[in-house]
Design an enzyme around this catalytic site. Structure first.
Site, PDB file in Angstrom:
ATOM      1  N   TRP A 425       0.826  -1.209   0.000  1.00 33.57           N
ATOM      2  CA  TRP A 425       0.000   0.000   0.000  1.00 33.57           C
ATOM      3  C   TRP A 425       0.860   1.259   0.000  1.00 33.57           C
ATOM      4  O   TRP A 425       0.652   2.180  -0.789  1.00 33.57           O
ATOM      5  CB  TRP A 425      -0.920   0.010   1.224  1.00 33.57           C
ATOM      6  CG  TRP A 425      -1.774   1.246   1.304  1.00 33.57           C
ATOM      7  CD1 TRP A 425      -3.005   1.437   0.770  1.00 33.57           C
ATOM      8  CD2 TRP A 425      -1.414   2.485   1.939  1.00 33.57           C
ATOM      9  NE1 TRP A 425      -3.451   2.713   1.034  1.00 33.57           N
ATOM     10  CE2 TRP A 425      -2.490   3.379   1.746  1.00 33.57           C
ATOM     11  CE3 TRP A 425      -0.293   2.922   2.646  1.00 33.57           C
ATOM     12  CZ2 TRP A 425      -2.486   4.673   2.237  1.00 33.57           C
ATOM     13  CZ3 TRP A 425      -0.278   4.226   3.137  1.00 33.57           C
ATOM     14  CH2 TRP A 425      -1.370   5.085   2.940  1.00 33.57           C
ATOM     15  N   TYR A 429       1.096   3.976  -2.965  1.00 35.41           N
ATOM     16  CA  TYR A 429       0.702   5.345  -2.638  1.00 35.41           C
ATOM     17  C   TYR A 429       1.820   6.312  -3.025  1.00 35.41           C
ATOM     18  O   TYR A 429       1.569   7.398  -3.574  1.00 35.41           O
ATOM     19  CB  TYR A 429       0.376   5.463  -1.152  1.00 35.41           C
ATOM     20  CG  TYR A 429      -0.148   6.818  -0.743  1.00 35.41           C
ATOM     21  CD1 TYR A 429      -1.494   7.141  -0.893  1.00 35.41           C
ATOM     22  CD2 TYR A 429       0.701   7.780  -0.211  1.00 35.41           C
ATOM     23  CE1 TYR A 429      -1.977   8.394  -0.521  1.00 35.41           C
ATOM     24  CE2 TYR A 429       0.236   9.036   0.163  1.00 35.41           C
ATOM     25  CZ  TYR A 429      -1.107   9.333   0.009  1.00 35.41           C
ATOM     26  OH  TYR A 429      -1.578  10.579   0.360  1.00 35.41           O
ATOM     27  N   ASP A 445      -5.956  -0.657   0.218  1.00 35.95           N
ATOM     28  CA  ASP A 445      -6.629   0.481   0.824  1.00 35.95           C
ATOM     29  C   ASP A 445      -8.072   0.127   1.210  1.00 35.95           C
ATOM     30  O   ASP A 445      -8.867  -0.313   0.368  1.00 35.95           O
ATOM     31  CB  ASP A 445      -6.620   1.649  -0.161  1.00 35.95           C
ATOM     32  CG  ASP A 445      -7.153   2.913   0.454  1.00 35.95           C
ATOM     33  OD1 ASP A 445      -6.361   3.626   1.093  1.00 35.95           O
ATOM     34  OD2 ASP A 445      -8.361   3.183   0.310  1.00 35.95           O
TER      35      ASP A 445
END
Length: 499
Positions: A425, A429, A445
């Site tokens: 994640w 990101y 997410d």
């Protein structure tokens, strides 16, 4: 990966209609060259329409210039947005173009560029010629001459500094290249006197409509770091530069009718200008093609109404990769507000204070060397988060990870997840916010997992990834639309799998 039609011009009938209607949605997607005048224009050019039999269409400015056409002084091709299909993603040409945008050919040969993208020099030349109709040197030359033309037209920089800003090693080389390409001397564009700048330079940054600048500012305002950034309803302001030579930039809308943003710069050296503009075009996603993205994502019933509601939504990237990496780690498993408070505290405690604050700007964000050995638990971080930030700072300093534009998405994320405390994640990101990668996809997410289904259930990361395969190569845009549509605009709330 780029869309399969990225190498081709739009259908000639489409080009004709766009040219005659001056459709800004096609700005930068093709150029109109007029054989009778040997000038090429943007499709939005306000000049009287030439006869169809005198028109040749080109995919990009470099191809038009390689064919012997000069840029129009009225519509100014240097203001056209870039072709986002070719400057985004993992395809070799896309990665090479990103490197060219960052100045890879200013002081290095094409062989070096080819090596950085994993090809031989001859292969890269052939690929550029096949896909773009121009060589890497043609693309580089056109880019820097058009940037020089913009500086000559919009600023009062001395011509010597314009040459430096555009990447020319000497004024003689610049004058020669400009005369050979445009059949005029650089000083000829300076016949019109410009008003004094009072040390603030203003440049126009064009985009392809629609563009939701309000949504972009909303996103950035919710994460703005006091002292480093100031974001209001109209503009984005931040400190840039180094402790020895700090400066600032402000980005706002040009006016109510122009498809452009206004960049105001203070304290930047000429040699930094092209890099600053490139970073801002990526940060504000100015080269995206909304129509192509909507075509790719619009078949999904979950995304279709979101695209219709926000057709101008773009990827909100960040100014600095390291800053985004620190924000991402601090944002693991906490709210946006809490992450912002902690990150601002870190910037105030360990950033470099400005000698002369400006309009709410007081500190430069700390660099990796300043955070590699400090105890960050003192600002309220957990021991694990503090260790992760020190670890990633050291990894950046020793080269284990980086934000180099030639990295593919898989290469970038695999390097980052190898570090303790960085999960998939967090890596995705960072790819979305630091690189502006159009296919970054943080499948872990929770907001996405809950918002993509419409029946109140939560989809697994594996199932979400499988569904999102049809969204390639624009998965990051789907993420932004789902986040915005869920009324929880991109927030690192709980990142399952972020270790």
């Amino acid at each position: 990966m780029v869309p399969p039609d990225a190498t081709a011009l739009p259908d000639r009938h489409v080009c004709e209609q766009a040219r005659l209607s001056r459709d800004a949605r096609f700005d930068g997607l093709f150029f109109t060259a007029v054989t009778s005048t040997r000038i090429y224009c943007r499709p939005v050019c306000p000049a009287p329409a030439p006869k169809p039999q005198n028109i040749v269409y080109y995919r990009n400015a470099a191809t038009a210039e390689a064919a012997g056409f000069r840029p129009c002084l009225r519509c100014r091709p240097e203001l056209a947005p870039g072709d986002g299909a070719w400057r985004r993603g993992d395809e070799v040409v896309a990665r090479a173009l990103k490197l060219i945008d960052q100045g890879a050919l200013v002081d290095a040969p094409v062989a070096n560029l080819a090596e950085r993208v994993g090809l031989g020099e001859r292969q890269l030349r052939r690929l550029f010629t096949d896909r773009l109709g121009a060589t890497p040197v043609d693309v580089h030359g056109t880019r820097r001459l058009l940037f020089a033309k913009q500086l000559l037209t919009e600023t009062t920089l001395p011509i010597t500094q314009v040459a430096l800003a555009a990447g020319f090693g000497s004024l003689t080389r610049f004058n020669t290249a400009f005369r050979e390409e445009y059949r005029m001397a650089p000083r000829d564009l300076r016949k019109r006197e410009l008003p004094p700048t009072h040390e603030v330079m203003t440049l126009r940054l064009g985009y392809r409509p629609p563009y939701d600048f309000t949504a972009m500012l909303d996103f950035l305002r919710g994460r703005a770091l006091p002292g480093v950034e100031v974001v209001d309803e109209r503009s984005y302001l931040r400190v840039i530069g180094t402790p020895d030579a700090p400066g600032w930039l402000r980005v706002s809308a040009w006016d109510a009718t122009s498809h452009a943003l206004r960049l105001e710069l203070h304290g930047s050296t000429p040699s930094d200008l092209l890099q600053i503009v490139s970073r801002l075009r990526r940060m504000f996603d100015l080269d995206a093609d909304p129509a192509a993205i909507a075509d790719a994502l619009g078949d999904d019933p979950r995304l279709r109404p979101l695209l219709a509601a926000r057709p101008g939504l773009r990827l909100p990237s960040g100014w600095d990769g390291f800053e985004i990496a620190v924000r991402a780690v601090i944002g693991q498993q906490v709210s946006v507000a809490a992450a912002r408070t902690l990150t601002a505290r870190l910037a105030q405690r360990h950033g470099t204070p400005l000698t002369i604050p400006f309009d709410g700007l007081t500190h430069l964000f700390p660099t990796p060397d300043l955070l590699a050995d400090v105890d960050l638990t003192e600002i309220g971080l957990t021991r694990a988060r503090a260790d992760t930030i020190r670890g990633l700072s050291r990894a950046l300093l020793d080269g284990r990870v980086d934000f180099r534009p030639e990295r593919t998405l898989d290469d970038f994320t695999s390097r980052w997840v190898a570090l303790p405390g960085i999960g998939p994640w967090t890596a995705h990101y960072m790819a979305l916010r630091a690189l502006g990668h159009p296919d970054a996809f943080p499948a872990d997410d929770l907001v996405l997992q809950k918002a993509v289904p419409t029946d109140g259930t939560r989809i697994t990361a594996k199932a979400l990834t499988a569904r999102a395969d049809a969204w390639r190569p624009w998965r990051a845009y789907a993420v932004i639309h789902v986040w915005k549509g869920s009324m929880a605009a991109p927030r690192p709330l709980v990142a399952v799998g972020a270790t």
